[in-house]
Design an enzyme around this catalytic site. Structure first.
Site, PDB file in Angstrom:
ATOM      1  N   ARG A  83      -2.021   9.965  11.366  1.00  0.00           N
ATOM      2  CA  ARG A  83      -2.851   8.769  11.486  1.00  0.00           C
ATOM      3  C   ARG A  83      -4.111   9.104  12.276  1.00  0.00           C
ATOM      4  NH1 ARG A  83      -0.578   2.861  12.785  1.00  0.00           N
ATOM      5  NH2 ARG A  83      -2.526   1.709  12.772  1.00  0.00           N
ATOM      6  N   PHE A 111      -7.202   2.993   5.321  1.00  0.00           N
ATOM      7  CA  PHE A 111      -6.482   1.728   5.132  1.00  0.00           C
ATOM      8  C   PHE A 111      -6.957   0.597   6.038  1.00  0.00           C
ATOM      9  CE2 PHE A 111      -3.685   4.362   7.855  1.00  0.00           C
ATOM     10  CZ  PHE A 111      -3.524   3.528   8.958  1.00  0.00           C
ATOM     11  N   ARG A 133       4.027  -3.930  17.200  1.00  0.00           N
ATOM     12  CA  ARG A 133       4.856  -3.660  16.025  1.00  0.00           C
ATOM     13  C   ARG A 133       5.497  -4.977  15.626  1.00  0.00           C
ATOM     14  NH1 ARG A 133       7.108   1.081  14.161  1.00  0.00           N
ATOM     15  NH2 ARG A 133       6.906   2.247  16.102  1.00  0.00           N
ATOM     16  N   GLU A 173      -4.983   7.586   6.981  1.00  0.00           N
ATOM     17  CA  GLU A 173      -3.954   8.607   7.075  1.00  0.00           C
ATOM     18  C   GLU A 173      -4.607   9.879   6.542  1.00  0.00           C
ATOM     19  OE1 GLU A 173      -1.179   7.796   8.524  1.00  0.00           O
ATOM     20  OE2 GLU A 173       0.314   9.290   7.963  1.00  0.00           O
ATOM     21  N   GLU A 192       0.852  -1.191   0.000  1.00  0.00           N
ATOM     22  CA  GLU A 192       0.000   0.000   0.000  1.00  0.00           C
ATOM     23  C   GLU A 192       0.881   1.232   0.000  1.00  0.00           C
ATOM     24  OE1 GLU A 192      -2.477  -0.187   3.474  1.00  0.00           O
ATOM     25  OE2 GLU A 192      -3.675  -1.837   2.688  1.00  0.00           O
ATOM     26  N   LYS A 197       2.456   4.438   1.386  1.00  0.00           N
ATOM     27  CA  LYS A 197       2.629   4.944   2.755  1.00  0.00           C
ATOM     28  C   LYS A 197       2.539   6.469   2.679  1.00  0.00           C
ATOM     29  CE  LYS A 197       5.501   4.600   6.887  1.00  0.00           C
ATOM     30  NZ  LYS A 197       5.213   5.908   7.418  1.00  0.00           N
TER      31      LYS A 197
HETATM   32  P1  ATP Z   1       7.063   6.605  10.784  1.00  0.00           P
HETATM   33  O1  ATP Z   1       8.062   7.445  11.474  1.00  0.00           O
HETATM   34  O2  ATP Z   1       7.618   5.709   9.747  1.00  0.00           O
HETATM   35  O3  ATP Z   1       5.817   7.294  10.377  1.00  0.00           O
HETATM   36  P2  ATP Z   1       5.766   5.546  13.010  1.00  0.00           P
HETATM   37  O4  ATP Z   1       6.512   4.908  14.114  1.00  0.00           O
HETATM   38  O5  ATP Z   1       5.127   6.872  13.220  1.00  0.00           O
HETATM   39  O6  ATP Z   1       6.725   5.547  11.811  1.00  0.00           O
HETATM   40  P3  ATP Z   1       4.930   3.160  11.886  1.00  0.00           P
HETATM   41  O7  ATP Z   1       3.926   2.243  12.408  1.00  0.00           O
HETATM   42  O8  ATP Z   1       6.327   2.733  11.999  1.00  0.00           O
HETATM   43  O9  ATP Z   1       4.678   4.539  12.551  1.00  0.00           O
HETATM   44  O10 ATP Z   1       4.620   3.463  10.369  1.00  0.00           O
HETATM   45  C1  ATP Z   1       3.324   3.347  10.001  1.00  0.00           C
HETATM   46  C2  ATP Z   1       2.632   4.666   9.945  1.00  0.00           C
HETATM   47  O11 ATP Z   1       2.477   5.016   8.593  1.00  0.00           O
HETATM   48  C3  ATP Z   1       1.242   4.522  10.481  1.00  0.00           C
HETATM   49  O12 ATP Z   1       1.193   4.846  11.833  1.00  0.00           O
HETATM   50  C4  ATP Z   1       0.418   5.457   9.633  1.00  0.00           C
HETATM   51  O13 ATP Z   1       0.335   6.704  10.275  1.00  0.00           O
HETATM   52  C5  ATP Z   1       1.223   5.660   8.380  1.00  0.00           C
HETATM   53  N1  ATP Z   1       0.606   5.097   7.167  1.00  0.00           N
HETATM   54  C6  ATP Z   1       0.554   5.713   5.965  1.00  0.00           C
HETATM   55  N2  ATP Z   1      -0.029   4.950   5.047  1.00  0.00           N
HETATM   56  C7  ATP Z   1      -0.364   3.793   5.648  1.00  0.00           C
HETATM   57  C8  ATP Z   1      -0.973   2.593   5.194  1.00  0.00           C
HETATM   58  N3  ATP Z   1      -1.340   2.430   3.944  1.00  0.00           N
HETATM   59  N4  ATP Z   1      -1.153   1.621   6.105  1.00  0.00           N
HETATM   60  C9  ATP Z   1      -0.764   1.757   7.386  1.00  0.00           C
HETATM   61  N5  ATP Z   1      -0.182   2.862   7.858  1.00  0.00           N
HETATM   62  C10 ATP Z   1       0.040   3.877   7.001  1.00  0.00           C
END
Ligand code: ATP
Length: 592
Positions: free
Chosen positions: A262, A347, A424, A307, A255, A257
């Protein structure tokens, strides 16, 4: 339960420098807390009254707090303010004022008439938090002064810290869960059941009350409830399509990103609530998202994740993540809404009309999502595809970047691909642009200490001591000193941002061998990028894990300019992730 017991324990927790000691103290506190008060106790230990999602903060302004002390002690506002300026701590100011009052009054001979009850303080603070309208300032002042009149100096110190939102004992969720497991279930291993209940309810007080009153059976009855946020599922990281496919059994969904904020969106009839990644209720800031939800969700009750991205009003193109920060203002919501329009990229679908979907597989959830969400110009289901070769994934990745995204998230499509709240794991794996171009990707580190600057930076902080989060042991381990990448504005703002978290000595949950000029309660998270990860004799990150007597450090760290206020300290990059990055880096060097 007497409030003084709570205050005395806070004093001891604050003084401890060892995490296990902190847990023991909390267990001792549980031993003397009646079952019907444990919920309040757990919340108060974290300086709150309710779980974050309730969105009810006590937040009395400093000025009003000083007036409360004035009214309770008769000491002039001028004098109190000067003590406050000296210490920077309203708790200590109140303690001093109450001590002087007690010494000079007859009460010091006779003892206090009646002790404050925990329940009484909790209820008083709750009323303060709920007071609104024209008379609210007077109501808050009356209640605060009333409590302080009955408080001992030590009790006053903690009432003031709680009421001004500055308790900051640094007692994390994981620490409390561990103490609950030890005391009520007899072993640390039982933490898993407690964790699950917490992950789907986001309410530590409720979890504590349930385990105290009903034990394991009560915890097993926890269910997903629309209106109550779940702790979000998170993604692991890997550096190449090949590794991701290998981990996912050769085939997975990918998907886009998106780089935004979020949101967990709950719809119950006409009522829509929006929760942030940290589970604060942010509905107030996003009336447009509420509208979009009502327009596009064809279910009476539902929980979604999306998102929320800033978009160019004319073209609908994606704008940088930072623009969304303008949406978090208190006033002028309507203007912000016009200036910074957003789109929803949905998502996840976790609950629909009475059915909890969290135990269904990714593909099943996705099918339901397609049925209950009608897409529109500003509401879309995320771009996705099923891939089974590195080339396909690479192409999708390049398309995502071209369309303004950060990279992709690969999602497991096997039967086991349930929604793992609060976890995670490798059911979701992110692949970001930065992994491919730099030696190491940016990491989110916790500020645990600082060093005074020299020369141009005299009088302000010149460098910060940063740490990763060791989630297994619930401690913060230093990984670098960082003084690069800060603008003059950042540098002049740092004391303002950090001083509320200042401590006399190292926090019990910080593991450090280096000394710092100033220590902080681990709270603030910033994004940092470095050149590589090296072995280190002085940093405690992963100490003895990779090599005996050595830890890991980030070499040439630079602040990227991104304050991660959307993350709590426990959501920072973990020590385990740093070890993985180090191992990957080694592998790359070997391959060369
Ligand atoms: P990062 O600093 O990479 O954003 P994070 O620790 O804030 O990391 P992670 O869970 O590591 O969060 O990365 C996933 C984040 O990406 C989710 O919390 C969400 O906010 C965002 N995101 C964007 N697109 C998607 C998607 N298609 N599916 C899930 N999460 C997504």
């Amino acid at each position: 339960m007497k409030f003084k017991i709570f205050a005395e324990f806070c004093n001891r927790i604050e003084a401890t420098t060892k995490r296990l000691e902190m847990i023991d103290l909390i267990v001792d506190l549980f031993k003397v807390t009646p079952v019907n008060e444990i919920k309040w106790l757990v919340n108060l230990l974290q300086g709150k009254l309710h779980p974050d999602y309730v969105g009810l903060e006590i937040g009395i302004a400093d000025k009003l707090a000083l007036r409360g002390i004035e009214r309770a002690t008769g000491i002039s506002l001028k004098k109190l303010s000067s003590w406050f300026v000296e210490t920077g701590d309203l708790g200590l100011t109140c303690e001093k004022a109450l001590r002087i009052k007690t010494q000079s009054s007859l009460l010091s001979f006779l003892g206090k008439e009646e002790d404050l009850e925990l329940k009484e303080v909790y209820n008083g603070l709750d009323k303060i938090a709920r007071a609104s309208g024209k008379k609210s300032q007077d109501i808050k002042l009356d209640i605060l002064a009333g409590l302080l009149m009955k408080a001992s100096p030590l009790e006053g110190k903690y009432i003031l810290r709680i009421v001004t939102g500055r308790l900051r004992l640094g007692v994390a969720d994981a620490t409390i869960l561990e103490a609950l497991a030890l005391h009520f279930l007899g072993s640390r291993d039982q933490r898993i059941v407690l964790e699950r209940a917490y992950n789907i309810s986001s309410d530590l007080g409720l979890v504590a009350e349930t385990v105290a009153s009903k034990g394991l059976d009560g915890l097993k009855e926890f269910r997903v409830h629309p209106g109550i946020p779940l702790r979000p599922m998170l993604a692991q990281r890997l550096a190449s399509p090949e590794e991701i496919l290998e981990k996912m059994g050769g085939k997975c969904a990918v998907e886009y990103k998106y780089d935004g904020e979020r949101m967990q969106i709950h719809k119950v009839g006409d009522n829509v609530s929006i929760f942030s990644r940290r589970l604060e209720n942010i509905t107030f800031h996003y009336p447009d998202v509420v509208k979009l939800t009502k327009l596009h969700v064809k279910a009476d009750t539902a929980i979604f994740e999306a998102e929320c991205v800033a978009v160019e009003p004319e073209t609908g193109e994606l704008r940088p993540f930072q623009e969304l920060m303008h949406r978090r203002r208190k006033y002028g919501i309507q203007e912000a809404l016009r200036e910074y329009p957003v789109s929803l990229m949905v998502f996840e679908c976790l609950f629909v009309d009475g059915e909890d979907l969290t135990n269904r597989s990714y593909l099943e959830r996705r099918e339901v999502l397609g049925k209950v969400l009608s897409e529109g110009e500003r509401t879309k289901i995320v771009e996705s595809e099923i891939v089974s070769s590195p080339e396909e994934m690479e192409n999708f990745f390049l398309r995502a970047i071209e369309d303004g995204c950060e990279g992709l998230i690969a999602k497991d499509i096997s039967e086991k691909s349930i929604y793992r709240a609060g976890k995670r794991e490798f059911l979701w794996i992110k692949l970001k642009r930065s992994y491919m171009s730099k030696m190491i990707e940016p990491v989110d580190l916790v500020i645990v200490g600082a060093y005074y600057g020299k020369g141009k930076r005299k009088g302000i902080y010149g460098a910060l001591l940063l740490a990763s989060y060791n989630s297994e042991e619930d401690v913060f381990e230093t990984v670098c000193k960082c003084g690069t990448g800060f603008t003059d504005e950042d540098l002049s703002n740092l004391p303002k941002i950090l001083n509320p978290f200042k401590m006399e000595s190292r926090h019990a949950r910080v593991r450090a061998e280096l000394d710092a000029d100033v220590w902080f309660v681990p709270s603030k998270v910033i994004e940092v990028i470095g050149d590589e990860i090296t072995l280190s004799p002085v940093h405690t990150c992963a100490k003895n894990s990779v090599r005996e007597d050595a830890g890991l450090a980030i070499r040439f760290p630079r602040f990227t300019g991104r304050y991660r206020d959307d993350k709590s300290a426990e959501q920072a990059t973990t020590t385990k992730e740093i070890i993985e990055m180090y191992n990957k880096q080694l592998k790359k060097i070997e391959e060369k």
